[in-house]
Design a protein around this motif. Structure first.
Motif, PDB file in Angstrom:
ATOM      1  N   GLY A  28      32.702  32.515  38.949  1.00  0.00           N
ATOM      2  CA  GLY A  28      33.414  33.482  38.126  1.00  0.00           C
ATOM      3  C   GLY A  28      32.652  34.780  37.972  1.00  0.00           C
ATOM      4  N   ALA A  29      31.322  34.693  37.871  1.00  0.00           N
ATOM      5  CA  ALA A  29      30.493  35.888  37.780  1.00  0.00           C
ATOM      6  C   ALA A  29      30.587  36.707  39.069  1.00  0.00           C
ATOM      7  CB  ALA A  29      29.043  35.508  37.491  1.00  0.00           C
ATOM      8  N   ASP A  30      30.664  36.025  40.211  1.00  0.00           N
ATOM      9  CA  ASP A  30      30.840  36.737  41.481  1.00  0.00           C
ATOM     10  C   ASP A  30      32.142  37.533  41.479  1.00  0.00           C
ATOM     11  OD1 ASP A  30      28.472  35.853  42.576  1.00  0.00           O
ATOM     12  OD2 ASP A  30      29.379  34.170  43.653  1.00  0.00           O
ATOM     13  N   TRP A  31      33.196  36.908  40.957  1.00  0.00           N
ATOM     14  CA  TRP A  31      34.482  37.609  40.908  1.00  0.00           C
ATOM     15  C   TRP A  31      34.415  38.810  39.970  1.00  0.00           C
ATOM     16  CZ3 TRP A  31      38.025  37.690  36.620  1.00  0.00           C
ATOM     17  CH2 TRP A  31      39.206  38.382  36.912  1.00  0.00           C
ATOM     18  N   LEU A  32      33.848  38.648  38.784  1.00  0.00           N
ATOM     19  CA  LEU A  32      33.721  39.769  37.859  1.00  0.00           C
ATOM     20  C   LEU A  32      32.907  40.895  38.474  1.00  0.00           C
ATOM     21  CD1 LEU A  32      33.076  37.888  34.484  1.00  0.00           C
ATOM     22  CD2 LEU A  32      35.113  39.228  35.072  1.00  0.00           C
ATOM     23  N   ALA A  33      31.809  40.533  39.130  1.00  0.00           N
ATOM     24  CA  ALA A  33      30.934  41.543  39.732  1.00  0.00           C
ATOM     25  C   ALA A  33      31.632  42.295  40.853  1.00  0.00           C
ATOM     26  CB  ALA A  33      29.652  40.892  40.239  1.00  0.00           C
ATOM     27  N   SER A  34      32.614  41.658  41.506  1.00  0.00           N
ATOM     28  CA  SER A  34      33.312  42.315  42.607  1.00  0.00           C
ATOM     29  C   SER A  34      34.116  43.525  42.139  1.00  0.00           C
ATOM     30  CB  SER A  34      34.230  41.316  43.319  1.00  0.00           C
ATOM     31  OG  SER A  34      35.373  40.995  42.511  1.00  0.00           O
ATOM     32  N   ALA A  35      34.361  43.631  40.832  1.00  0.00           N
ATOM     33  CA  ALA A  35      35.068  44.789  40.299  1.00  0.00           C
ATOM     34  C   ALA A  35      34.188  46.029  40.273  1.00  0.00           C
ATOM     35  CB  ALA A  35      35.575  44.489  38.887  1.00  0.00           C
ATOM     36  N   ALA A  63      39.662  44.614  41.310  1.00  0.00           N
ATOM     37  CA  ALA A  63      39.714  43.148  41.223  1.00  0.00           C
ATOM     38  C   ALA A  63      40.771  42.695  40.223  1.00  0.00           C
ATOM     39  CB  ALA A  63      38.350  42.589  40.828  1.00  0.00           C
ATOM     40  N   PHE A  64      41.036  43.499  39.223  1.00  0.00           N
ATOM     41  CA  PHE A  64      41.976  43.110  38.165  1.00  0.00           C
ATOM     42  C   PHE A  64      42.397  44.330  37.368  1.00  0.00           C
ATOM     43  CE2 PHE A  64      37.579  42.465  36.674  1.00  0.00           C
ATOM     44  CZ  PHE A  64      37.524  43.389  35.642  1.00  0.00           C
ATOM     45  N   ASP A  65      43.511  44.212  36.647  1.00  0.00           N
ATOM     46  CA  ASP A  65      43.895  45.077  35.538  1.00  0.00           C
ATOM     47  C   ASP A  65      43.740  44.249  34.269  1.00  0.00           C
ATOM     48  OD1 ASP A  65      44.496  47.093  37.291  1.00  0.00           O
ATOM     49  OD2 ASP A  65      46.662  47.104  36.912  1.00  0.00           O
ATOM     50  N   VAL A  66      43.810  44.890  33.124  1.00  0.00           N
ATOM     51  CA  VAL A  66      43.709  44.181  31.853  1.00  0.00           C
ATOM     52  C   VAL A  66      44.810  44.667  30.918  1.00  0.00           C
ATOM     53  CG1 VAL A  66      42.324  43.841  29.763  1.00  0.00           C
ATOM     54  CG2 VAL A  66      41.226  43.735  32.012  1.00  0.00           C
ATOM     55  N   ILE A  67      45.533  43.721  30.341  1.00  0.00           N
ATOM     56  CA  ILE A  67      46.531  44.020  29.318  1.00  0.00           C
ATOM     57  C   ILE A  67      45.913  43.652  27.975  1.00  0.00           C
ATOM     58  CG2 ILE A  67      48.856  43.605  28.481  1.00  0.00           C
ATOM     59  CD1 ILE A  67      48.614  45.001  31.254  1.00  0.00           C
ATOM     60  N   ASN A  68      45.806  44.644  27.108  1.00  0.00           N
ATOM     61  CA  ASN A  68      45.092  44.538  25.843  1.00  0.00           C
ATOM     62  C   ASN A  68      46.128  44.478  24.712  1.00  0.00           C
ATOM     63  OD1 ASN A  68      43.668  45.220  23.473  1.00  0.00           O
ATOM     64  ND2 ASN A  68      42.143  46.394  24.606  1.00  0.00           N
ATOM     65  N   LEU A  91      38.269  33.092  26.072  1.00  0.00           N
ATOM     66  CA  LEU A  91      39.196  32.009  25.747  1.00  0.00           C
ATOM     67  C   LEU A  91      39.524  31.202  26.998  1.00  0.00           C
ATOM     68  CD1 LEU A  91      41.674  33.882  23.368  1.00  0.00           C
ATOM     69  CD2 LEU A  91      39.568  32.664  22.785  1.00  0.00           C
ATOM     70  N   VAL A  92      39.723  31.903  28.103  1.00  0.00           N
ATOM     71  CA  VAL A  92      39.882  31.280  29.417  1.00  0.00           C
ATOM     72  C   VAL A  92      38.886  31.984  30.330  1.00  0.00           C
ATOM     73  CG1 VAL A  92      41.436  30.760  31.337  1.00  0.00           C
ATOM     74  CG2 VAL A  92      42.343  30.854  28.999  1.00  0.00           C
ATOM     75  N   ALA A  93      37.744  31.360  30.562  1.00  0.00           N
ATOM     76  CA  ALA A  93      36.657  32.008  31.294  1.00  0.00           C
ATOM     77  C   ALA A  93      36.895  31.953  32.800  1.00  0.00           C
ATOM     78  CB  ALA A  93      35.327  31.336  30.951  1.00  0.00           C
ATOM     79  N   PRO A  94      36.526  32.996  33.537  1.00  0.00           N
ATOM     80  CA  PRO A  94      36.635  32.937  34.994  1.00  0.00           C
ATOM     81  C   PRO A  94      35.690  31.894  35.571  1.00  0.00           C
ATOM     82  CG  PRO A  94      35.821  35.101  34.251  1.00  0.00           C
ATOM     83  CD  PRO A  94      36.031  34.267  33.043  1.00  0.00           C
ATOM     84  N   ASP A  95      36.216  31.036  36.453  1.00  0.00           N
ATOM     85  CA  ASP A  95      35.375  29.961  36.978  1.00  0.00           C
ATOM     86  C   ASP A  95      35.487  29.803  38.490  1.00  0.00           C
ATOM     87  OD1 ASP A  95      37.938  29.026  37.073  1.00  0.00           O
ATOM     88  OD2 ASP A  95      37.555  27.142  36.025  1.00  0.00           O
ATOM     89  N   VAL A  96      36.243  30.714  39.144  1.00  0.00           N
ATOM     90  CA  VAL A  96      36.353  30.672  40.606  1.00  0.00           C
ATOM     91  C   VAL A  96      36.226  32.103  41.137  1.00  0.00           C
ATOM     92  CG1 VAL A  96      37.788  28.594  40.696  1.00  0.00           C
ATOM     93  CG2 VAL A  96      38.873  30.837  40.498  1.00  0.00           C
ATOM     94  N   ARG A  97      35.997  32.218  42.445  1.00  0.00           N
ATOM     95  CA  ARG A  97      35.802  33.543  43.044  1.00  0.00           C
ATOM     96  C   ARG A  97      37.106  34.301  43.246  1.00  0.00           C
ATOM     97  NH1 ARG A  97      31.549  30.689  45.355  1.00  0.00           N
ATOM     98  NH2 ARG A  97      29.520  31.720  45.104  1.00  0.00           N
TER      99      ARG A  97
END
Length: 211
Positions: free
Chosen positions: A27-34, A60-65, A154-160
């Protein structure tokens, strides 16, 4: 119009219910890819795993706040009646729903055509050119970097390559949450056939968000 789930081929079938409240290495790899400098982020996280970070949106993603209560209702609908969600975090009394790139641009336009738009509170849609603060990778902190309780996964990233909902799925979740907020039952009193086909196995999302 949005009471029924869309049927894109990318919707996962019965996704496993997430239980981790911390980010895995994948999950950290995916976050870092942003970030344009992922190695720097990994170095920072290795030194300060309990520190929050700022990441750009749009690649890598958008965020709806969303406001906390409405955002939790959206997440609850996604997991009880829908296909699940991507990563979800809480930060300073707001819910951050990680979505497919392009969602921040499309969702406001879709909501503008929806009859329930007045029951949807103002949403902050972070896309290309925006950045968001994400919680620390781990929920517990020691020493100089305690974790503020208002910033957590609440739902943590756990895959790439996590599945991320697009604008159609989040429009559906907004409408369902708005209907629940006004006390109006869902049409026909039964969940959509598409939702039943994609219902995730596992407990309701309140198990994650309970204090």
């Amino acid at each position: 119009m949005s009471d029924r789930l869309p049927e894109p081929s990318c919707i996962p079938v019965s996704p496993p219910f997430p239980t981790a409240s911390y980010v895995t290495l994948a999950g950290a790899d995916w976050l870092a890819s942003a970030s344009p400098h992922p190695h720097r982020l990994h170095t920072l996280w290795a030194q300060r795993p309990t520190a929050p970070s700022v990441l750009p949106c749009g690649t890598a993603f958008d965020v709806i706040n969303a406001p906390a209560l409405f955002g939790r209702r959206m997440v609850d609908r996604l997991w009880t009646d829908g296909p699940g969600s991507g990563p979800v975090a809480t930060h300073h009394g707001r819910i951050l729903l990680f979505a497919a790139p392009g969602t921040a641009h499309r969702l406001p336009a879709l909501l503008g055509w929806e009859e329930w738009v007045r029951a949807v509170p103002p949403l902050l849609c972070h896309g290309s050119g925006d950045a968001v603060t994400i919680p620390p990778l781990h929920p517990g902190g020691r020493g100089a970097d305690p974790v503020p309780p208002a910033a957590r996964w609440l739902v943590a990233p756990d895959v790439r390559s996590p599945w991320l909902p697009g604008p159609d799925i989040l429009l559906w979740a907004c409408v369902r949450a708005a209907r629940a907020d006004t006390g109006v039952p869902d049409a026909g009193g039964a969940e959509p056939a598409e939702a039943a086909a994609h219902r995730p196995s596992g407990p309701p999302v309140t198990a994650l968000t309970s204090r």
